[in-house]
Design an enzyme around this catalytic site. Structure first.
Site, PDB file in Angstrom:
ATOM      1  N   PHE A 143       1.000  -1.412   0.249  1.00  0.00           N
ATOM      2  CA  PHE A 143       0.042   0.031  -0.063  1.00  0.00           C
ATOM      3  C   PHE A 143       0.303   1.678  -0.079  1.00  0.00           C
ATOM      4  O   PHE A 143       1.601   1.500   1.251  1.00  0.00           O
ATOM      5  CB  PHE A 143      -0.765   0.054   1.559  1.00  0.00           C
ATOM      6  CG  PHE A 143      -2.021   0.965   1.513  1.00  0.00           C
ATOM      7  CD1 PHE A 143      -2.931   1.416   1.303  1.00  0.00           C
ATOM      8  CD2 PHE A 143      -2.068   2.556   2.293  1.00  0.00           C
ATOM      9  CE1 PHE A 143      -3.763   1.691   0.955  1.00  0.00           C
ATOM     10  CE2 PHE A 143      -2.936   3.264   2.365  1.00  0.00           C
ATOM     11  CZ  PHE A 143      -4.499   3.127   1.414  1.00  0.00           C
ATOM     12  N   LEU A 145       0.773   4.905   0.438  1.00  0.00           N
ATOM     13  CA  LEU A 145       0.774   6.228   0.827  1.00  0.00           C
ATOM     14  C   LEU A 145       2.026   7.287   1.100  1.00  0.00           C
ATOM     15  O   LEU A 145       2.105   7.838   0.588  1.00  0.00           O
ATOM     16  CB  LEU A 145      -0.224   6.827   1.313  1.00  0.00           C
ATOM     17  CG  LEU A 145      -0.718   7.548   1.497  1.00  0.00           C
ATOM     18  CD1 LEU A 145      -1.618   8.036   0.574  1.00  0.00           C
ATOM     19  CD2 LEU A 145      -1.703   7.247   3.526  1.00  0.00           C
ATOM     20  N   ALA A 261      -7.011  -0.203   9.268  1.00  0.00           N
ATOM     21  CA  ALA A 261      -5.851  -1.128   9.705  1.00  0.00           C
ATOM     22  C   ALA A 261      -5.161  -0.284  10.979  1.00  0.00           C
ATOM     23  O   ALA A 261      -5.065  -1.951  11.705  1.00  0.00           O
ATOM     24  CB  ALA A 261      -4.696  -0.618   8.481  1.00  0.00           C
ATOM     25  N   GLU A 382       0.707   5.011  10.498  1.00  0.00           N
ATOM     26  CA  GLU A 382      -0.851   4.526  10.613  1.00  0.00           C
ATOM     27  C   GLU A 382      -0.989   5.718  11.344  1.00  0.00           C
ATOM     28  O   GLU A 382      -2.383   5.382  12.159  1.00  0.00           O
ATOM     29  CB  GLU A 382      -0.683   3.425  10.602  1.00  0.00           C
ATOM     30  CG  GLU A 382      -0.616   2.827   9.227  1.00  0.00           C
ATOM     31  CD  GLU A 382      -1.439   1.059   8.822  1.00  0.00           C
ATOM     32  OE1 GLU A 382      -3.052   0.966  10.254  1.00  0.00           O
ATOM     33  OE2 GLU A 382      -0.690   0.621   8.991  1.00  0.00           O
TER      34      GLU A 382
END
Length: 403
Positions: A143, A145, A261, A382
């Site tokens: 992923f 980002l 997540a 995150e």
């Protein structure tokens, strides 16, 4: 006048002091025990060596085994996914991180970021192409980002996607990408316009064998060492028009994936804390100083009691958030509440456990220092502590302090 007999109380269980297992049904317990047994067999005998060497050998085999357990995309429906409840997924995250944060990160990024993005926002063709193989662990996903200069402020990301005829062409860099070097597919978020608020951000499903895509592994980490962490380089990567995720535009897409997540982290952090706490209890019972086990001294017992309280409060919070997610009532602010509290408390439990183990606490013979250093990464990935504090501050006051 007769009185009913007082019911016999169950014995006190030091491993479950407030009876949290009463919240679980037989299927929940079976899933938890299956993942715990797998981790004990496949991870715990090797994890100290993997961590010391800074590698996760056999990651593809591990991914296939996790797929066979149903742990990949565990709470998603269809396409080979297990369709488990949010609580069951959380229990799996707890058991995986009790082994090591790197193993839980592998599962979280695969299921809650890459697969979740495709499942929620992808076309039916994208779902059919990618999700069954990812659920089975045959294809690993990542992923993209975070960038070298943009982490907490994804609206400013610089990876750019431009139209060229019927194609998209992606250019840019991503950093700190779990699974990147072993992934067969990457979900990459890129700017498609000149907006400053992130409204032009789109997600792209990028096969990692596309010309111009590379993912060099990041080395020399002192945390999450038993995990594959990479940079993604997109050098004029040409994709067909149908590579874009059609179901979302703007920051809502990647942020919703992150919230999913983060929910797993709420549980996972308590797994690392539990492992460290149990190591401290066992050590305190057997380690003798001044003629008796150190667990018999008041100061040690005070530490153990405080750790037990925070550990099981954190698990109870995770259970509550999981029930809300299963009911479709879990808000992103509540996920921030859980991540902020549980990761901070997990680190403190690890640090306090280390004091009980003394010098032995820094040895890889015990899990404590490994968990503590891993959680230093979990604390800030995150969503940093500060970002989650501001999320909650805005929710509490109605005032935006981000800018």
């Amino acid at each position: 006048m007769s009185t009913a007999p007082t019911p016999k109380l169950p014995p006190f269980d030091p491993r479950d002091p407030i009876g949290l297992d009463d919240l679980l049904d037989p299927e929940d317990l079976a899933i938890r025990d299956t993942v715990r047994t797998w981790a004990a067999d496949r991870v715990l005998p090797h994890i100290a060596e993997w961590y010391e060497n800074g590698e996760l050998p056999g990651i593809r085999e591990l991914a296939r085994e996790l797929g066979a357990l149903g742990a990949l995309g565990m709470s998603l429906q269809g396409y080979g996914c297990a369709g488990a409840t949010a609580v069951q997924y959380g229990l799996a995250c707890l058991e995986l991180e009790a082994a090591d944060s790197g193993i839980r990160s592998l599962v979280s990024v695969q299921g809650s970021l890459a697969m979740y993005a495709i499942h929620r926002y992808g076309s039916e063709e994208q779902k059919q192409r990618w999700l069954p193989g990812m659920a089975a662990g045959e294809t690993i996903g990542c992923f993209g980002l975070t960038e070298p200069d943009h982490g907490s402020d994804p609206a400013g990301l610089r990876t750019y996607a431009r139209r060229d005829g019927g194609d998209w062409v992606l250019s840019g860099r991503k950093m700190w990408i779990t699974n990147g070097s072993v992934a067969g597919v990457a979900v990459v978020w890129a700017q498609t316009g000149d907006s400053q608020d992130g409204s032009g951000i789109r997600g792209f499903v990028v096969p990692t064998d596309a010309p111009g895509f590379s993912a060099p592994e990041i080395r020399h980490k002192w945390s999450l060492r038993a995990s594959v962490t990479s940079e993604l380089i997109l050098d004029e990567v040409r994709l067909p028009a149908d590579a874009v995720l059609p179901g979302v535009t703007g920051l809502r897409g990647p942020l919703s994936c992150l919230s999913h997540a983060r929910y797993g982290i709420v549980w996972g952090a308590m797994g690392a804390a539990r492992s460290s706490f149990e190591a401290a209890v066992e050590y305190a019972r057997s380690r003798e100083q001044f003629g008796r086990p150190i667990g018999g001294f008041q100061l040690t017992q005070a530490k153990l009691a405080d750790m037990a309280v925070e550990l099981h409060k954190g698990i109870l919070l995770a259970h509550h958030l999981g029930r809300r997610m299963d009911a479709g009532r879990l808000r992103p602010e509540q996920v921030s509440f859980g991540k902020l509290n549980n990761v901070r408390e997990a680190i403190e439990i690890c640090r306090t456990s280390r004091t009980i183990l003394g010098a032995n606490g820094i040895s890889l013979e015990y899990p404590v220092m490994r968990h503590a250093t891993n959680l230093e990464s979990v604390l800030t990935y995150e969503g940093t502590v500060e970002m989650h504090q501001l999320v909650l501050g805005k929710a509490l006051t109605g005032l935006d302090a981000f800018r």
